[in-house]
Design an enzyme around this catalytic site. Structure first.
Site: not given
Ligand code: EPZ
Length: 421
Positions: A22-23, A116, A121, A305, A397
């Site tokens: 998915k990711n 979610c 986020r 995850d 999802r």
């Molecule tokens: C991706 O989410 C994955 N989703 C998530 O999987 C996964 O948990 C996550 O990466 C971490 O590995 C997809 O790929 C679709 P991040 P993403 O940006 O890109 C903060 C699942 O269950 N942050 O690495 O949203 C954020 O709040 C899902 O498959 C900011 O502060 O994750 C978080 O605390 C859940 N500002 C941390 O960074 C930003 O602009 C990691 O977020 C972006 C992120």
């Protein structure tokens, strides 16, 4: 509304194929927008997040088909730079379209993404990177508008190795002539898969899997036919169900290298796991011991995850396990239901301590996010009696035919319509 009825306990046997990631596929679906032509993606999982992402493509003017795990995207028609809120709110990955829209249309207007409720986020890291490339951004209460008529490649240092922000910049920079470097980039396997896809499209991308990714974009991307990598969290979920229920499994079409941190913890707990080139053979007979401590960190650390999945496993082991969640603020929501099943879990801020019990009891639970839903289902498959899960759309999802796949390896799960749910 549909609910899942789970009859336990379960002893697993046989073999199962892992779905496409998915990711990995979600950013690839967005990246198709930079090519005014045809993109074919194979091994795509039939999950609602993919359908929602394809609906976004249709909304902005692409022609899309999805049959037999193959997505075909024709983005040769003019593309709208506006994604309506109803489409944006359905999935978190909707924001991954912004880099592609900035590349193709030189602007975008979107709302905040959905996804979610595992934390706030924000998208500030994405927007900071767009600004560094020369875009102008205006944020109102409901919309984010970005214009970038003359973007210039440059070095971009991310304050945190955000997966989505890394992917957004890779996609945008793949359409910019010149060299863009992402410093402190996310290192997840899905980033490497996106690198291979963008390279197949005609960009020169290197360094994915390390903290520095170098992109030399192209203004004439080409059509491509690409096969998506296996889903590492789907693989981890099968291992989790086995760790909770017992038995033996062969998990085919998997890449164990992508989830070694999780496999090593399960081995430390006493699971017998053999790694092969494209499959994993695992078995669990006696009770596992859970004196382990993990902290979730960006890849290659312990994946957030897989944190909920491990919590379900530790509920049944002999010992005390500690889990510290460092990535998201609200990723322990499954604990309440596990406690109602008889688990001994204590949570203090971002740390959960889990003292294993001999068995869990069946309950009716409500899913609150994708991965905790799968973790609860795994725990319920071990509990003797009939459990029920509502809000199973969260599971849909990210998991293709969850009930059918687990029934094929020994579980007894029914999806039923329940009026009052
Ligand atoms: C991706 O989410 C994955 N989703 C998530 O999987 C996964 O948990 C996550 O990466 C971490 O590995 C997809 O790929 C679709 P991040 P993403 O940006 O890109 C903060 C699942 O269950 N942050 O690495 O949203 C954020 O709040 C899902 O498959 C900011 O502060 O994750 C978080 O605390 C859940 N500002 C941390 O960074 C930003 O602009 C990691 O977020 C972006 C992120």
């Amino acid at each position: 509304m549909e609910v899942m009825k789970i009859y336990g306990p379960t002893r697993f046997s046989g073999s199962v194929d892992v779905q496409g990631s998915k990711n990995a596929v979600l950013p690839m679906i967005a990246a198709a927008v930079i090519n005014a032509g045809v993109t074919v993606l194979r091994n795509c999982p039939d999950i609602s997040d993919v359908h929602d992402a394809l609906d976004i493509l249709k909304t902005i003017g692409c022609d899309v088909s999805f049959t037999g795990g193959v997505v075909r995207i024709d983005s040769s028609a003019p593309i709208s730079s506006y994604i309506p809120e109803c489409a944006m709110r359905r999935i978190r990955a909707s924001f991954i379209f912004t880099g592609a829209l900035l590349a193709r249309c030189k602007e975008f207007t979107v709302s905040q993404p959905g996804g979610c409720n595992i934390g706030l986020r924000p998208v500030d890291i994405h927007l900071e990177a767009f600004k560094k490339l020369g875009a102008n951004i205006c944020i109102s209460a409901s919309e984010i508008t970005c214009k970038g008529a003359s973007l210039a490649p440059c070095d971009i240092t991310l304050r945190f190795p955000s997966v989505g922000a890394t992917e957004n910049v890779m996609i945008l920079a793949s359409s910019l002539k010149g060299t863009t470097r992402i410093i402190n980039a996310a290192r997840e396997p899905e980033i490497e898969d996106l690198q291979y896809m963008l390279t197949s499209m005609g960009a020169k991308v290197s360094g994915a899997g390390s903290s520095v990714i170098v992109i030399n974009g192209t203004d004439s991307p080409v059509n491509l036919d690409y096969t998506v990598m296996p889903d590492r969290v789907d693989t981890a979920t099968y291992l989790t169900a086995l760790a909770c229920g017992g038995g033996s499994l062969t998990i085919n079409k998997s890449n164990a290298k992508h989830l070694l941190s999780y496999i090593n913890i399960l081995k430390k707990c006493g699971m017998d796991i053999e790694l092969h080139d494209d499959c994993i053979k695992a078995c669990k007979s006696g009770r596992l011991h859970g004196n382990v401590s993990v902290t979730t960190t960006p890849y290659p650390g312990f994946a957030t995850d897989m944190q909920s999945l491990l919590m379900s496993v530790l509920c049944l082991t002999d010992g005390i396990g500690l889990i510290k969640e460092n990535i998201f603020e609200n990723r322990f929501c499954l604990a309440d239901t596990l406690i109602r099943m008889g688990a001994d879990i204590r949570i203090y801020r971002r740390t959960a301590s889990v003292r294993g019990v001999r068995a869990l009891k069946p309950v009716c639970g409500c899913v609150c996010d994708l991965r905790s839903g799968a973790a609860l289902a795994a725990a319920m498959m071990s509990a003797e009696g009939i459990s029920e899960l509502t809000n199973i759309h969260y599971i849909d999802r990210g998991y293709e035919d969850f009930a059918g796949k687990y029934q094929s390896i020994g579980a007894k799960i029914e999806r039923i319509e329940r009026i009052d749910a």
